[in-house]
Enzyme design. Structure first.
Site, PDB file in Angstrom:
ATOM      1  N   ARG A 256       0.803  -1.218   0.000  1.00  0.00           N
ATOM      2  CA  ARG A 256       0.000   0.000   0.000  1.00  0.00           C
ATOM      3  C   ARG A 256       0.840   1.273   0.000  1.00  0.00           C
ATOM      4  O   ARG A 256       0.436   2.295   0.570  1.00  0.00           O
ATOM      5  CB  ARG A 256      -0.942   0.044   1.211  1.00  0.00           C
ATOM      6  CG  ARG A 256      -1.927  -1.096   1.242  1.00  0.00           C
ATOM      7  CD  ARG A 256      -2.960  -0.854   2.323  1.00  0.00           C
ATOM      8  NE  ARG A 256      -3.786  -2.025   2.554  1.00  0.00           N
ATOM      9  CZ  ARG A 256      -4.486  -2.211   3.665  1.00  0.00           C
ATOM     10  NH1 ARG A 256      -4.452  -1.320   4.636  1.00  0.00           N
ATOM     11  NH2 ARG A 256      -5.229  -3.286   3.796  1.00  0.00           N
TER      12      ARG A 256
ATOM     13  N   ARG B 268      -3.468   6.189  -1.096  1.00  0.00           N
ATOM     14  CA  ARG B 268      -3.808   6.354   0.319  1.00  0.00           C
ATOM     15  C   ARG B 268      -3.091   7.500   1.007  1.00  0.00           C
ATOM     16  O   ARG B 268      -3.620   8.590   1.103  1.00  0.00           O
ATOM     17  CB  ARG B 268      -3.583   5.031   1.056  1.00  0.00           C
ATOM     18  CG  ARG B 268      -4.538   3.937   0.572  1.00  0.00           C
ATOM     19  CD  ARG B 268      -4.380   2.701   1.421  1.00  0.00           C
ATOM     20  NE  ARG B 268      -5.343   1.654   1.135  1.00  0.00           N
ATOM     21  CZ  ARG B 268      -5.186   0.701   0.217  1.00  0.00           C
ATOM     22  NH1 ARG B 268      -4.096   0.663  -0.509  1.00  0.00           N
ATOM     23  NH2 ARG B 268      -6.111  -0.220   0.033  1.00  0.00           N
TER      24      ARG B 268
ATOM     25  N   ARG C 178      -6.357  11.972  -7.533  1.00  0.00           N
ATOM     26  CA  ARG C 178      -7.565  11.170  -7.458  1.00  0.00           C
ATOM     27  C   ARG C 178      -8.806  11.984  -7.097  1.00  0.00           C
ATOM     28  O   ARG C 178      -9.805  11.420  -6.666  1.00  0.00           O
ATOM     29  CB  ARG C 178      -7.395  10.051  -6.412  1.00  0.00           C
ATOM     30  CG  ARG C 178      -6.691   8.778  -6.866  1.00  0.00           C
ATOM     31  CD  ARG C 178      -7.530   7.876  -7.784  1.00  0.00           C
ATOM     32  NE  ARG C 178      -8.957   7.965  -7.568  1.00  0.00           N
ATOM     33  CZ  ARG C 178      -9.620   7.355  -6.592  1.00  0.00           C
ATOM     34  NH1 ARG C 178      -8.996   6.601  -5.737  1.00  0.00           N
ATOM     35  NH2 ARG C 178     -10.915   7.491  -6.486  1.00  0.00           N
TER      36      ARG C 178
ATOM     37  N   ASP D  77      -6.131  -3.053  -8.113  1.00  0.00           N
ATOM     38  CA  ASP D  77      -6.742  -3.655  -6.933  1.00  0.00           C
ATOM     39  C   ASP D  77      -7.019  -5.123  -7.229  1.00  0.00           C
ATOM     40  O   ASP D  77      -7.162  -5.505  -8.391  1.00  0.00           O
ATOM     41  CB  ASP D  77      -8.045  -2.946  -6.535  1.00  0.00           C
ATOM     42  CG  ASP D  77      -8.456  -3.336  -5.114  1.00  0.00           C
ATOM     43  OD1 ASP D  77      -7.924  -2.744  -4.157  1.00  0.00           O
ATOM     44  OD2 ASP D  77      -9.254  -4.264  -4.961  1.00  0.00           O
TER      45      ASP D  77
ATOM     46  N   TYR E 299     -14.691 -11.756  -0.328  1.00  0.00           N
ATOM     47  CA  TYR E 299     -15.448 -10.552  -0.714  1.00  0.00           C
ATOM     48  C   TYR E 299     -16.696 -10.916  -1.524  1.00  0.00           C
ATOM     49  O   TYR E 299     -17.767 -10.341  -1.333  1.00  0.00           O
ATOM     50  CB  TYR E 299     -14.572  -9.608  -1.542  1.00  0.00           C
ATOM     51  CG  TYR E 299     -13.535  -8.873  -0.731  1.00  0.00           C
ATOM     52  CD1 TYR E 299     -13.907  -7.907   0.194  1.00  0.00           C
ATOM     53  CD2 TYR E 299     -12.182  -9.141  -0.887  1.00  0.00           C
ATOM     54  CE1 TYR E 299     -12.957  -7.228   0.943  1.00  0.00           C
ATOM     55  CE2 TYR E 299     -11.225  -8.460  -0.144  1.00  0.00           C
ATOM     56  CZ  TYR E 299     -11.621  -7.510   0.772  1.00  0.00           C
ATOM     57  OH  TYR E 299     -10.684  -6.846   1.514  1.00  0.00           O
TER      58      TYR E 299
HETATM   59  O1  1CP Z   1       0.511   0.370  -3.044  1.00  0.00           O
HETATM   60  C1  1CP Z   1      -0.351  -0.451  -3.303  1.00  0.00           C
HETATM   61  O2  1CP Z   1      -0.442  -1.506  -2.649  1.00  0.00           O
HETATM   62  C2  1CP Z   1      -1.286  -0.089  -4.432  1.00  0.00           C
HETATM   63  C3  1CP Z   1      -2.034  -1.098  -5.133  1.00  0.00           C
HETATM   64  C4  1CP Z   1      -3.067  -1.868  -4.356  1.00  0.00           C
HETATM   65  C5  1CP Z   1      -2.957  -3.187  -3.922  1.00  0.00           C
HETATM   66  C6  1CP Z   1      -1.716  -4.079  -4.014  1.00  0.00           C
HETATM   67  C7  1CP Z   1      -4.386  -1.422  -4.006  1.00  0.00           C
HETATM   68  C8  1CP Z   1      -4.941  -0.086  -4.251  1.00  0.00           C
HETATM   69  N1  1CP Z   1      -5.046  -2.477  -3.457  1.00  0.00           N
HETATM   70  C9  1CP Z   1      -4.197  -3.557  -3.384  1.00  0.00           C
HETATM   71  C10 1CP Z   1      -4.495  -4.909  -2.920  1.00  0.00           C
HETATM   72  C11 1CP Z   1      -5.674  -5.155  -2.082  1.00  0.00           C
HETATM   73  N2  1CP Z   1      -6.939  -4.637  -2.189  1.00  0.00           N
HETATM   74  C12 1CP Z   1      -5.678  -6.101  -1.039  1.00  0.00           C
HETATM   75  C13 1CP Z   1      -4.515  -6.950  -0.654  1.00  0.00           C
HETATM   76  C14 1CP Z   1      -3.538  -6.200   0.151  1.00  0.00           C
HETATM   77  C15 1CP Z   1      -3.989  -5.796   1.537  1.00  0.00           C
HETATM   78  O3  1CP Z   1      -4.273  -6.683   2.344  1.00  0.00           O
HETATM   79  O4  1CP Z   1      -4.026  -4.595   1.764  1.00  0.00           O
HETATM   80  C16 1CP Z   1      -6.966  -6.101  -0.476  1.00  0.00           C
HETATM   81  C17 1CP Z   1      -7.447  -6.943   0.664  1.00  0.00           C
HETATM   82  C18 1CP Z   1      -7.748  -5.184  -1.219  1.00  0.00           C
HETATM   83  C19 1CP Z   1      -9.163  -4.852  -1.034  1.00  0.00           C
HETATM   84  C20 1CP Z   1      -9.336  -3.430  -0.714  1.00  0.00           C
HETATM   85  N3  1CP Z   1      -9.274  -2.437  -1.661  1.00  0.00           N
HETATM   86  C21 1CP Z   1      -9.497  -2.832   0.546  1.00  0.00           C
HETATM   87  C22 1CP Z   1      -9.567  -3.583   1.892  1.00  0.00           C
HETATM   88  C23 1CP Z   1     -10.948  -3.649   2.425  1.00  0.00           C
HETATM   89  C24 1CP Z   1     -11.075  -4.593   3.641  1.00  0.00           C
HETATM   90  O5  1CP Z   1     -11.638  -5.678   3.496  1.00  0.00           O
HETATM   91  O6  1CP Z   1     -10.613  -4.197   4.712  1.00  0.00           O
HETATM   92  C25 1CP Z   1      -9.575  -1.452   0.336  1.00  0.00           C
HETATM   93  C26 1CP Z   1      -9.784  -0.377   1.359  1.00  0.00           C
HETATM   94  C27 1CP Z   1      -9.420  -1.218  -1.070  1.00  0.00           C
HETATM   95  C28 1CP Z   1      -9.379   0.085  -1.789  1.00  0.00           C
HETATM   96  C29 1CP Z   1      -8.051   0.474  -2.316  1.00  0.00           C
HETATM   97  N4  1CP Z   1      -7.217  -0.315  -3.068  1.00  0.00           N
HETATM   98  C30 1CP Z   1      -6.079   0.377  -3.417  1.00  0.00           C
HETATM   99  C31 1CP Z   1      -6.214   1.696  -2.859  1.00  0.00           C
HETATM  100  C32 1CP Z   1      -5.208   2.808  -3.046  1.00  0.00           C
HETATM  101  C33 1CP Z   1      -7.432   1.749  -2.186  1.00  0.00           C
HETATM  102  C34 1CP Z   1      -8.018   2.941  -1.445  1.00  0.00           C
HETATM  103  C35 1CP Z   1      -9.078   3.537  -2.281  1.00  0.00           C
HETATM  104  C36 1CP Z   1      -8.919   4.978  -2.611  1.00  0.00           C
HETATM  105  O7  1CP Z   1      -7.845   5.592  -2.571  1.00  0.00           O
HETATM  106  O8  1CP Z   1      -9.971   5.567  -2.957  1.00  0.00           O
END
Ligand code: 1CP
Length: 355
Positions: A19, A23, A32, A68, A155
């Site tokens: 991440r 974020r 964004r 994602d 999910y």
């Molecule tokens: O730096 C990075 O990691 C950017 C790329 C990335 C990756 C590898 C994003 C962008 N998401 C992910 C993987 C991801 N997505 C995982 C596996 C890694 C982890 O455990 O964190 C998971 C579980 C998700 C699902 C997801 N997407 C969540 C988790 C929800 C939960 O169940 O708690 C969330 C909050 C997202 C949204 C998301 N994905 C990525 C970003 C930057 C965001 C935030 C959204 C935004 O900025 O509007």
């Protein structure tokens, strides 16, 4: 980074952060301000620029592709959104065997047929990384990634984020054939998503099974690991570019202390360890000499500098128990972490070489 993932110990321990893109960065929020998260993932210019932001700001040794885990599901036509501050939300959660049967009838090859924007974004990113690599004098690889079938299934059947993934854990036992159909299909879909990024130029791949730690070891072994192995096989079976002997693959999950050896039994090069298990303990548990990746508690990003630095040093020391170590957090960068603390961790890791 690539050499360390494959088992060498470079003089400087390489570091990247889960991440790291998006974020916490103000420059990310500025980019964004319009459009949805999914639109950003499928906009090659935007996705490649967001991927580069933490590499430029923090000096990390790898980029993680901005996308994602649910992107391949959106590509095959499943109605999913990424809700701000929440995560993936599905309009039609898979509640019945008929829902699952209809889903697994979708052709997984659609991920590739409709994944042109993903390949384009990867291509743009590797070109920008090559320019930055020339400036820095060392190659900066792009890590491609995908969600593991269990985490995606959690999910899909729940319809969104959940605390205990009860719907998925329940389905494993309530309808084992439907569970197998769903996870086999997800392995095809997510495996193709990972392979697509590698074919487009990513130098390494990581499979995120973020929620696998919620399973008993027996359930993980019998009902979850086989689909993860099948997903990784898509990446493993790709032809390698000239001069490349092996593609580094990383396997990561949260709360996986009891299943580390099972996760390590897949055809991988590095195991991601969360912050609950010290790296030397993880090394003893896995019974295989893999590279270990991890594992600073993300909460340490808020600690006073001396406390944080001591914690980083402790992890670097524990990491010496493995054949090689790639520094990372034990899970992702929190949304409100101070970017300067992240940059400071990079400097502390890189300076460790002198010791
Ligand atoms: O730096 C990075 O990691 C950017 C790329 C990335 C990756 C590898 C994003 C962008 N998401 C992910 C993987 C991801 N997505 C995982 C596996 C890694 C982890 O455990 O964190 C998971 C579980 C998700 C699902 C997801 N997407 C969540 C988790 C929800 C939960 O169940 O708690 C969330 C909050 C997202 C949204 C998301 N994905 C990525 C970003 C930057 C965001 C935030 C959204 C935004 O900025 O509007």
């Amino acid at each position: 980074m690539v050499r360390a993932l494959l088992g060498d110990r470079p003089e400087i321990t390489p570091v990247w952060f889960m991440r790291q893109a998006g974020r916490s960065l103000p420059e990310y929020r500025a980019l964004r301000s319009r459009g949805t998260m999914l639109e950003a993932c499928l906009d090659p210019a935007l996705a490649s620029e967001i991927t580069m932001q933490p590499v430029r700001r923090h000096g990390v040794d790898a980029a993680i592709f901005f996308s994602d885990i649910i992107v391949p599901l959106a590509l095959v036509g499943i109605d999913v959104e990424i809700a701000p501050g929440r995560g993936p939300v599905f309009s039609k959660p898979l509640r019945t065997a008929a829902d699952i049967a209809a889903t697994v009838a979708i052709d997984p090859a659609l991920v590739v047929e409709r994944g042109g924007a993903v390949a384009d974004a990867v291509g743009r990113t590797t070109a920008m990384l090559a320019d930055l690599s020339d400036e820095r004098g060392e190659p900066i690889p792009l890590i491609g990634f995908a969600g593991a079938p269990f985490t995606l299934a959690a999910y899909l059947v729940e319809g969104g984020p959940s605390k205990d993934h009860m719907a998925a854990r329940r389905l494993i036992h309530e309808d084992a054939p439907a569970w197998r159909d769903l996870t086999s299909w997800l392995a095809e879909v997510t495996g193709r998503f990972l392979a697509l990024q590698i074919e487009a130029g990513a130098s390494a791949g990581q499979l995120f099974d973020s929620w696998a730690g919620g399973l008993s070891p027996a359930d993980y072994r019998s009902s979850v690991l086989p689909a993860s192995v099948a997903a990784l096989a898509h990446a493993r079976s790709l032809p390698l570019p000239e001069g490349v002997d092996r593609l580094p693959l990383v396997h990561f999950g949260v709360g996986t202390g009891e299943i580390l050896a099972d996760m390590a039994s897949a055809d991988i090069d590095a195991l991601g360890v969360d912050y609950r298990v010290p790296l030397d303990v993880a090394r003893a548990r896995i019974g295989r000499d893999l590279t270990l990746q991890g594992n600073l508690d993300p909460a340490m990003l808020y600690a006073p500098e001396p406390v944080r630095t001591a914690a980083v040093h402790e992890i670097l020391t524990a990491g010496r128990a493995a054949r090689a170590h790639v520094f990372n957090l034990g899970h992702g960068v929190p949304m409100d972490a101070d970017p300067d603390a992240i940059s400071a961790v990079v400097r502390t890791v890189h300076d460790w070489r002198a010791r």
